[in-house]
Design a protein around this motif. Structure first.
Motif, PDB file in Angstrom:
ATOM      1  N   THR A 192      99.681 -27.566  65.307  1.00 18.97           N
ATOM      2  CA  THR A 192      99.777 -26.967  66.118  1.00 18.97           C
ATOM      3  C   THR A 192     101.073 -26.591  66.874  1.00 18.97           C
ATOM      4  O   THR A 192     100.506 -26.636  67.751  1.00 18.97           O
ATOM      5  N   LEU A 193     101.851 -26.534  65.486  1.00 14.01           N
ATOM      6  CA  LEU A 193     102.967 -25.920  66.048  1.00 14.01           C
ATOM      7  C   LEU A 193     103.307 -24.581  65.101  1.00 14.01           C
ATOM      8  O   LEU A 193     102.556 -24.597  64.302  1.00 14.01           O
ATOM      9  N   ASP A 194     104.305 -24.342  65.962  1.00 13.72           N
ATOM     10  CA  ASP A 194     105.111 -22.729  65.557  1.00 13.72           C
ATOM     11  C   ASP A 194     105.593 -23.050  64.022  1.00 13.72           C
ATOM     12  O   ASP A 194     106.087 -24.074  64.168  1.00 13.72           O
ATOM     13  N   PRO A 195     105.652 -22.276  63.640  1.00 13.41           N
ATOM     14  CA  PRO A 195     106.568 -22.869  62.021  1.00 13.41           C
ATOM     15  C   PRO A 195     107.618 -23.271  62.266  1.00 13.41           C
ATOM     16  O   PRO A 195     108.009 -24.240  61.190  1.00 13.41           O
ATOM     17  N   ASP A 196     108.078 -22.767  62.625  1.00 13.96           N
ATOM     18  CA  ASP A 196     109.922 -22.733  63.527  1.00 13.96           C
ATOM     19  C   ASP A 196     109.580 -24.206  63.512  1.00 13.96           C
ATOM     20  O   ASP A 196     110.500 -25.748  63.509  1.00 13.96           O
ATOM     21  N   MET A 197     109.214 -25.392  64.623  1.00 12.05           N
ATOM     22  CA  MET A 197     108.836 -26.441  64.336  1.00 12.05           C
ATOM     23  C   MET A 197     108.706 -27.397  63.580  1.00 12.05           C
ATOM     24  O   MET A 197     108.780 -28.310  63.894  1.00 12.05           O
ATOM     25  N   GLY A 198     107.004 -26.746  63.178  1.00  9.72           N
ATOM     26  CA  GLY A 198     106.712 -27.814  62.085  1.00  9.72           C
ATOM     27  C   GLY A 198     108.157 -28.324  60.896  1.00  9.72           C
ATOM     28  O   GLY A 198     107.557 -28.573  60.351  1.00  9.72           O
ATOM     29  N   ARG A 199     108.522 -26.903  60.673  1.00 10.12           N
ATOM     30  CA  ARG A 199     109.864 -26.710  59.675  1.00 10.12           C
ATOM     31  C   ARG A 199     110.599 -28.199  59.788  1.00 10.12           C
ATOM     32  O   ARG A 199     110.596 -28.686  58.804  1.00 10.12           O
ATOM     33  N   LEU A 200     111.063 -28.668  61.258  1.00 14.51           N
ATOM     34  CA  LEU A 200     111.657 -29.503  61.678  1.00 14.51           C
ATOM     35  C   LEU A 200     110.508 -30.816  61.040  1.00 14.51           C
ATOM     36  O   LEU A 200     111.056 -31.539  61.176  1.00 14.51           O
ATOM     37  N   VAL A 201     109.702 -30.373  61.260  1.00 13.00           N
ATOM     38  CA  VAL A 201     108.735 -32.020  61.279  1.00 13.00           C
ATOM     39  C   VAL A 201     108.972 -32.015  60.125  1.00 13.00           C
ATOM     40  O   VAL A 201     108.478 -32.955  58.913  1.00 13.00           O
ATOM     41  N   HIS A 202     109.036 -30.817  58.522  1.00 13.01           N
ATOM     42  CA  HIS A 202     108.703 -31.155  57.556  1.00 13.01           C
ATOM     43  C   HIS A 202     110.211 -31.504  57.198  1.00 13.01           C
ATOM     44  O   HIS A 202     110.274 -32.274  56.159  1.00 13.01           O
ATOM     45  N   THR A 203     111.034 -31.794  57.198  1.00 16.82           N
ATOM     46  CA  THR A 203     112.684 -31.749  57.094  1.00 16.82           C
ATOM     47  C   THR A 203     113.131 -33.466  57.312  1.00 16.82           C
ATOM     48  O   THR A 203     113.074 -34.308  56.483  1.00 16.82           O
TER      49      THR A 203
END
Lengths: 460, 460
Positions: A192-203
């Motif tokens: 539900t986020l753009d991938p660049d923001m999803g990446r922050l969640v991943h990290t």
């Protein structure tokens, strides 16, 4: 004059809010209300299940906003463990099945509310029904999962799906002392986020000790000699699992309504008008997780399963069904979530949503803090903003950070509703004091940066 | 072509933001910038002083956003310890006094920024200048207060005034181990709230161990044999004090500007147009704590000393002075504060503000929680809402509660800016998840209740 009868199908947020609101407006001498619920519980917070499973909340009683007995005491004839199996629209009646006795019977209605909710997506893969594989949609599901957690000596949990339910269940299982692996079909968690923001969640999830595997489509659930789940396989690898939680998402539960000829939309949800009346039906309303809602930014309907919408729908339906007045104008797509101390907020359109509806846009991403930089506990927060090319109208905001990140999204939700431009947003009079915000609130910093990008783009 | 010269009077938030923004847009080859600051520090957070005094923040360096040296490195000729003593508008020059050398000199300007800030109100009562009596406006004040706290063996502190500065200083002194008494001239603390909401603050402060005395107008400061403060007297009583902090509020510092013939408004602040240009003067701007701002809800100007406004003003002035473009549309009166874990937010009009400008209104007050009721840490929050009679337009919101209370005011701030009705607000798509909000956010609950009150009033 005969007493009118309102029949409600589905006894959770939308259905029981509708029943309660109708009862508030009309007494039992004017309006009879019968509500059918196929489970044991009514009016419960499904959104609270991850916190019950994680041990933050005692359950399941705490998650029940109003017990069946409380509803009955307010002259709502709530019939639990009773499933509606057919709607006879022309005959103005529904057929009910008492799941304990096995009896079926017809009940007539003058007005009908369809609030059948959503059902979890269960991929059709081998082994998916093995013991130890759990959905988390109902309180009964929550209880079964907790029993399963207690019934296994192993400490390896696999969560399938990295959306809201997936990440919240990852936190819950981590809190229960499990080693958690999240298998995510997409390129980043939180689609539900753009991938660049999803990446922050991943990290951040990595930092919390949760392993996330992206691009991992589950192909098979493997079982041990005891028949219980032992591992989850993707095309590339196999992940040992003592328990598996499915958090893939939900889809509108509309089989019953569709069989009765009620109209559904492109996302499988029932279609209603602004008063939540099912399109083309003067005396049937629908609300909650089984309907599509108008996305005010995208300009089309969407399926969003969220308790807060369901409650609003129910309240509006109850008003209208009892002769009052209310409308649901639509949503802007706000959602908040957390994984341990990581907070996530989003509203409006992602980049791909904007493109899909023909909107040209610019984006800006900034880093700020939730408190004044010098104030103890100030933590980084990333805000991404989308604005329409030329008009500069706000299109969406995504926030990933720690304390104070998630609910900051509400500022953007109101600005979206009011169709503000990002330039207008730079002047917003938001609360400032060092413990609560830097002197420029992160949302204002993002708005300023977006204005600068618009200018560079030769627009605005 | 000669290089234009921009002169800035006052080196704090508004002044240095203006200088920095102008420098961003124009290099030193195009625009010379001279900034005069009478104190030692520039660009500091006066709002952070209570947290420095309270020990939450190391100071004073942490409170300085940009040092004089950093400004100078960006080709801003910042002259600290230098006071402007006269503005010659017709001659386009200012007279400066070097406070260290005692020298005075004239400096010409093409464009002028007046950012002289505010000065704390010091009641003209006997003993007010005694050692141990402190204002908290500048970093130098903060240092003097801290020295005073360390220099006294006693543990009794009296805070005069129960507005933002007063309650924040009460917390700071409590954190320093002092027994704190707040003397409040009004009927309840936090006069920026309605009395019913101020009463909640009073009760909460009691619970925190802070004694608040209402209706206590200070008549005299008493001193001991050593000449240091020993007590504060009101008409009725005397309060022993080892240290006294004045937190009565501030008034715009405009003597210099008034002497030069610049126009001031009914609240003593300089009057500007939307571009922050001083009314009637094409090449003089003013911003920050020395100006009046348009209250968009009340429809008149007001004096509000707040760092967030000052920063916005400075940014806009800098843009305009350097040939760019920016306007400040006004404020809605948002403010947030805390006393220990008690949070306070307010925006828009109080009851008496609405009455004063001829608005007829209804009010509703509700209790809710900042998280789902079942989620750990859910604490009570009271929300009061005002809406205009007939139109139902939102006029103001006040919130008193614990975690998550203060910044919820931002939703109302945006709704006020967008001139939403409370009926429209009931449909706002605010973020919902159990750790962050009940299924109906407290602001939505308040909006619904206000709608109900409007209906009962036979309006809306």
């Amino acid at each position: 004059m005969a007493v009118e009868r309102l029949v409600v199908i589905g006894g959770d947020a939308a259905g029981m809010s509708a029943a309660s609101q109708a009862r508030r407006l009309k007494g039992p001498g004017e309006l009879g209300i019968v509500a059918f619920e196929r489970g044991h519980f009514a009016s419960y917070s499904a959104c609270g299940i991850p916190y019950w499973v994680g041990g933050d909340v005692e359950g399941p009683e705490a998650l029940v906003a109003r017990t069946p007995e409380e509803h009955r005491a307010r002259s709502i004839d709530l019939r639990t463990r009773t499933e509606v199996t057919e709607i006879d629209v022309a005959g103005q009646r529904v057929r009910a099945l008492d799941r304990d006795s096995g009896e079926t019977y017809w009940t007539g209605f003058d007005k009908l509310v369809v609030a059948t909710g959503a059902r979890p997506v269960r991929p059709a893969i081998p082994g998916i029904d093995a013991p130890g594989v759990h959905g988390v949609q109902t309180l009964d599901d929550g209880r079964a999962l907790l029993d399963s957690l207690e019934g296994t000596a192993g400490r390896r949990a696999v969560v399938v799906g990295a959306g809201y339910i997936g990440v919240e269940m990852a936190e819950a299982l981590l809190n229960r002392g499990f080693e958690v692996t999240v298998l995510n079909r997409g390129a980043q968690p939180m689609a539900t986020l753009d991938p660049d923001m999803g990446r922050l969640v991943h990290t951040a999830m990595d930092g919390l000790g949760i392993t996330t595997v992206n691009g991992a489509a589950v192909t098979r659930v493997l079982t041990g000699d005891d028949g219980r789940v032992s591992a989850v396989a993707t095309a590339d690898a196999s992940y040992p699992a003592d328990v598996v939680v499915l958090g893939i998402g939900v889809e509108p539960e509309t089989a019953l309504a569709r069989a009765a000829g009620l109209p559904t939309g492109p996302n499988g949800g029932l279609l209603t008008d602004l008063s939540m009346r099912v399109r083309g039906h003067g005396n049937i309303w629908a609300g909650g997780d089984c309907v599509e809602v108008l996305d005010l930014v995208a300009g089309h309907t969407r399926h969003i399963a969220l308790g807060t919408h369901a409650n609003k729908h129910g309240q509006i339906i109850g008003s209208n069904a009892a002769g009052g007045y209310g409308t649901f104008p639509g949503v802007v797509g706000t959602a908040v979530s957390k994984v341990c101390d990581l907070e996530i907020g989003r509203t409006g359109l992602r980049e791909k949503d904007a493109s899909a509806v023909g909107l040209r846009y610019v984006t800006a991403t900034i880093e700020s803090t939730g408190r004044a930089g010098y104030y103890p506990g100030a933590r980084a927060m990333t805000v991404k903003m989308l604005a329409e090319y030329r008009t500069g109208r706000l299109l969406g905001v995504q926030i990933v950070g720690r304390e104070g990140a998630a609910k900051r999204i509400d500022v953007a939700a109101v600005a979206l509703t009011a169709r503000m431009t990002v330039e207008e947003m730079t002047a917003l009079d938001l609360g400032y004091a060092p413990p609560f915000s830097p002197v420029w609130d992160p949302v204002l910093v993002a708005a300023r940066r977006t204005v600068a990008v618009l200018r560079r783009a030769g627009t605005a």
